[in-house]
Design an enzyme around this catalytic site. Structure first.
Site, mmCIF file in Angstrom:
data_model
loop_
_atom_site.group_PDB
_atom_site.id
_atom_site.type_symbol
_atom_site.label_atom_id
_atom_site.label_comp_id
_atom_site.label_asym_id
_atom_site.label_seq_id
_atom_site.Cartn_x
_atom_site.Cartn_y
_atom_site.Cartn_z
ATOM 1 N N HIS A 135 0.758 -1.156 -0.055
ATOM 2 C CA HIS A 135 0.022 -0.015 -0.080
ATOM 3 C C HIS A 135 0.853 1.071 -0.153
ATOM 4 O O HIS A 135 2.130 1.258 0.483
ATOM 5 C CB HIS A 135 -0.739 -0.113 1.463
ATOM 6 C CG HIS A 135 -1.782 1.020 1.320
ATOM 7 N ND1 HIS A 135 -1.660 2.313 1.788
ATOM 8 C CD2 HIS A 135 -3.481 0.892 1.339
ATOM 9 C CE1 HIS A 135 -3.020 2.846 1.713
ATOM 10 N NE2 HIS A 135 -3.758 2.128 1.400
ATOM 11 N N ASP A 212 2.720 -4.419 8.238
ATOM 12 C CA ASP A 212 1.494 -3.795 8.046
ATOM 13 C C ASP A 212 0.370 -4.690 8.052
ATOM 14 O O ASP A 212 0.259 -5.521 7.302
ATOM 15 C CB ASP A 212 1.515 -2.914 6.638
ATOM 16 C CG ASP A 212 0.259 -2.339 6.127
ATOM 17 O OD1 ASP A 212 -0.753 -2.579 7.079
ATOM 18 O OD2 ASP A 212 0.289 -1.823 5.063
ATOM 19 N N GLN A 215 -4.725 -5.337 6.844
ATOM 20 C CA GLN A 215 -5.523 -6.020 6.199
ATOM 21 C C GLN A 215 -5.655 -7.790 6.924
ATOM 22 O O GLN A 215 -6.493 -8.545 6.439
ATOM 23 C CB GLN A 215 -5.424 -6.262 4.833
ATOM 24 C CG GLN A 215 -5.648 -5.264 3.983
ATOM 25 C CD GLN A 215 -6.889 -4.414 3.913
ATOM 26 O OE1 GLN A 215 -8.112 -5.436 4.132
ATOM 27 N NE2 GLN A 215 -6.960 -3.285 3.649
ATOM 28 N N LYS A 238 -10.845 -0.978 10.095
ATOM 29 C CA LYS A 238 -11.021 -2.131 9.469
ATOM 30 C C LYS A 238 -11.544 -3.253 10.290
ATOM 31 O O LYS A 238 -11.812 -4.315 9.712
ATOM 32 C CB LYS A 238 -9.631 -2.338 8.656
ATOM 33 C CG LYS A 238 -9.287 -1.373 7.779
ATOM 34 C CD LYS A 238 -8.288 -1.634 6.780
ATOM 35 C CE LYS A 238 -7.536 -0.508 6.075
ATOM 36 N NZ LYS A 238 -8.176 -0.157 4.717
ATOM 37 N N CYS A 376 -4.848 2.092 -3.889
ATOM 38 C CA CYS A 376 -3.377 2.688 -3.349
ATOM 39 C C CYS A 376 -2.221 1.789 -3.352
ATOM 40 O O CYS A 376 -1.365 1.655 -2.360
ATOM 41 C CB CYS A 376 -3.527 2.877 -1.761
ATOM 42 S SG CYS A 376 -4.805 4.282 -1.223
HETATM 43 N N1 PMP Z 1 -1.796 -0.745 4.491
HETATM 44 C C1 PMP Z 1 -2.771 -1.517 4.229
HETATM 45 C C2 PMP Z 1 -2.581 -2.822 3.328
HETATM 46 C C3 PMP Z 1 -4.021 -1.098 3.898
HETATM 47 O O1 PMP Z 1 -4.991 -1.556 3.274
HETATM 48 C C4 PMP Z 1 -4.421 0.182 4.100
HETATM 49 C C5 PMP Z 1 -5.839 0.838 4.215
HETATM 50 N N2 PMP Z 1 -6.413 0.625 2.951
HETATM 51 C C6 PMP Z 1 -3.418 1.008 4.842
HETATM 52 C C7 PMP Z 1 -2.065 0.422 4.935
HETATM 53 C C8 PMP Z 1 -3.634 2.588 5.374
HETATM 54 O O2 PMP Z 1 -4.546 2.355 6.338
HETATM 55 P P1 PMP Z 1 -5.312 3.671 7.071
HETATM 56 O O3 PMP Z 1 -5.683 4.568 5.978
HETATM 57 O O4 PMP Z 1 -6.253 3.333 8.000
HETATM 58 O O5 PMP Z 1 -4.143 4.325 7.784
#
Ligand code: PMP
Length: 418
Positions: A135, A212, A215, A238, A376
């Site tokens: 991401h 990270d 997910q 999430k 993203c």
């Molecule tokens: N890493 C991953 C794998 C994600 O899916 C996301 C959210 N889509 C993020 C980081 C960022 O999370 P946040 O926008 O809640 O900070």
């Protein structure tokens, strides 16, 4: 060594999905004249009534600033706030609650590590490893750090199926590697990475590992001690919890020697114009008034998950994913994107001859919420030579009937071009 961190579980015929749905008010509405089918859970999950009520309750009866007030409301708010920290400690099996830092989200957790750990421990010529599937929030902070420090960012390549090429990862690891920052599960493809082995290998060259877990934490057990990760970040939103709240876990010996991320109230012991001494962890990393209401309401989300049991949640979601993969796979013109052997919750795809955005708009007109675009993860999309995908992602309250609705709508859409 790269044992598959097992995620496959049998479905649970008695899973009480209908009574679970009743606990989520938002699901019971029509969108564009059709019952809402919410399949954008990888972006954010919906919230049970208990979480919504906890927010209301906090502001109605307990609202006060924490850790400093001498009055009853401040004491109540502080107790509740710190109770969430205790619950998160158990949720991720952290050795102590001091290693649980409240942030705004996964993004802020990663930025905290990049700013604080990175500024102190990454030097010119050092190397940081990420993957081609990250991401943006696990790419850009490291790019910025590398630029500032004259360090080098290395990228683990992936296969056409959407799995990491681990042989190359091992070759990228050298004594210059100071950090491996890796997702547990891909938000764009749903791939579950064998992170236990990835962490083990990184530690063999003395590198630290940030996971990270944005997910993964909502789908299966994430045990920071079993993984032996050095940092782990995730977002409450999430996980059926409120937005604007995240958790950063870190190993004590690292957090204690890392400089503060931001300066301000709460993170100090004593301030003098001659110098300031910093608070102990976790407060050293929690400058300013935190997101008190959302931290407290998050307890209800954790209770909801605990009550159902992560194993049962995972089993239900796996059953939905395999049902959807088979059913949608039979549509003429359906092209799956990401076919890794270990996946969770996410089905990314294209419809031959159609732009993903158009598919998403047509599904929305039929009451179905999916995500379209690059998720993203632009470097990943470039790797596959595509602009984006359509992504359906499943949560505990989704049903096979909803997947049937998706199938019927998608079949009609795909027929136009196939
Ligand atoms: N890493 C991953 C794998 C994600 O899916 C996301 C959210 N889509 C993020 C980081 C960022 O999370 P946040 O926008 O809640 O900070």
């Amino acid at each position: 060594m790269y044992r598959k961190d097992s995620v496959a579980k049998e479905g649970d015929a008695g899973f009480p999905v209908e009574s679970i749905r009743k606990r989520f008010p938002i699901l019971h509405q029509e969108v564009n004249g059709r019952p809402l089918v919410y399949l954008d859970n990888a972006a954010t999950s919906q919230k049970p009534l208990s979480v919504i009520q906890a927010l209301n309750q906090y502001y109605s009866t307990d609202n006060a600033n924490i850790h400093r007030g001498a009055h009853a409301l401040a004491a109540r708010a502080t107790d509740q706030f710190e109770r969430t920290r205790q619950m998160v400690k158990s949720f991720i099996n952290s050795p102590s609650e001091e290693q649980v830092i409240f942030t705004k989200g996964t993004t802020e957790g990663i930025n905290l590590v990049a700013s604080s750990f990175g500024r102190k421990f990454i030097q010119e010529g050092d190397e940081i490893i990420i993957s081609a599937m990250e991401h943006h929030s696990n790419i850009v902070p490291w790019q910025m750090l590398c630029e500032e420090k004259g360090a080098e960012l290395k990228v683990i390549p992936i296969t056409d199926e959407g799995e990491l090429i681990l042989e190359t990862y091992e070759k990228l690891l050298t004594p210059k590697t100071k950090l491996v920052a890796i997702q547990h599960v891909s938000n764009a493809l749903g791939t579950v990475h064998p992170i236990s082995g990835i962490i083990e290998k990184a530690h063999e060259v003395g590198a630290k590992v940030l996971v990270d877990a944005a997910q993964s934490s909502s789908h299966f057990l994430v045990d920071v001690q079993a993984l032996d990760c050095d940092f782990l970040a995730f977002s409450a939103h999430k996980l059926y919890g409120p937005t604007g709240l995240g958790i950063l876990y870190g190993k004590r010996e690292l957090l204690e020697v890392m400089p503060p991320y931001q300066g301000g109230g709460e993170m100090i012991k004593e301030v003098d114009f001659d110098g300031t001494t910093f608070n102990d962890i976790p407060f050293k990393f929690e400058a300013g008034t935190p997101n008190i209401a959302d931290v407290i309401a998050f307890q209800k989300a954790l209770e909801f998950i605990q009550e159902l049991g992560k194993d049962r949640i995972l089993a239900h979601e796996n059953e939905l994913l395999s049902y959807a993969t088979d059913k949608l796979g039979s549509i003429k013109g359906f092209i799956p994107v990401g076919t890794a052997s270990q996946k969770v919750s996410v089905l990314s795809f294209l419809i031959n001859g159609m732009h993903p955005f158009d598919v998403g708009m047509m599904l929305d007109a039929m009451g179905i919420a999916v995500r379209t675009g690059h998720h993203c993860a632009q470097p990943l999309m470039k790797r596959f030579n595509i602009e984006g995908t359509v992504r359906a992602s499943f949560a505990v309250y989704n049903t096979k009937q909803e997947i049937d609705t998706l199938y019927n709508s998608l079949s009609r859409i795909a027929k136009r071009k196939n």
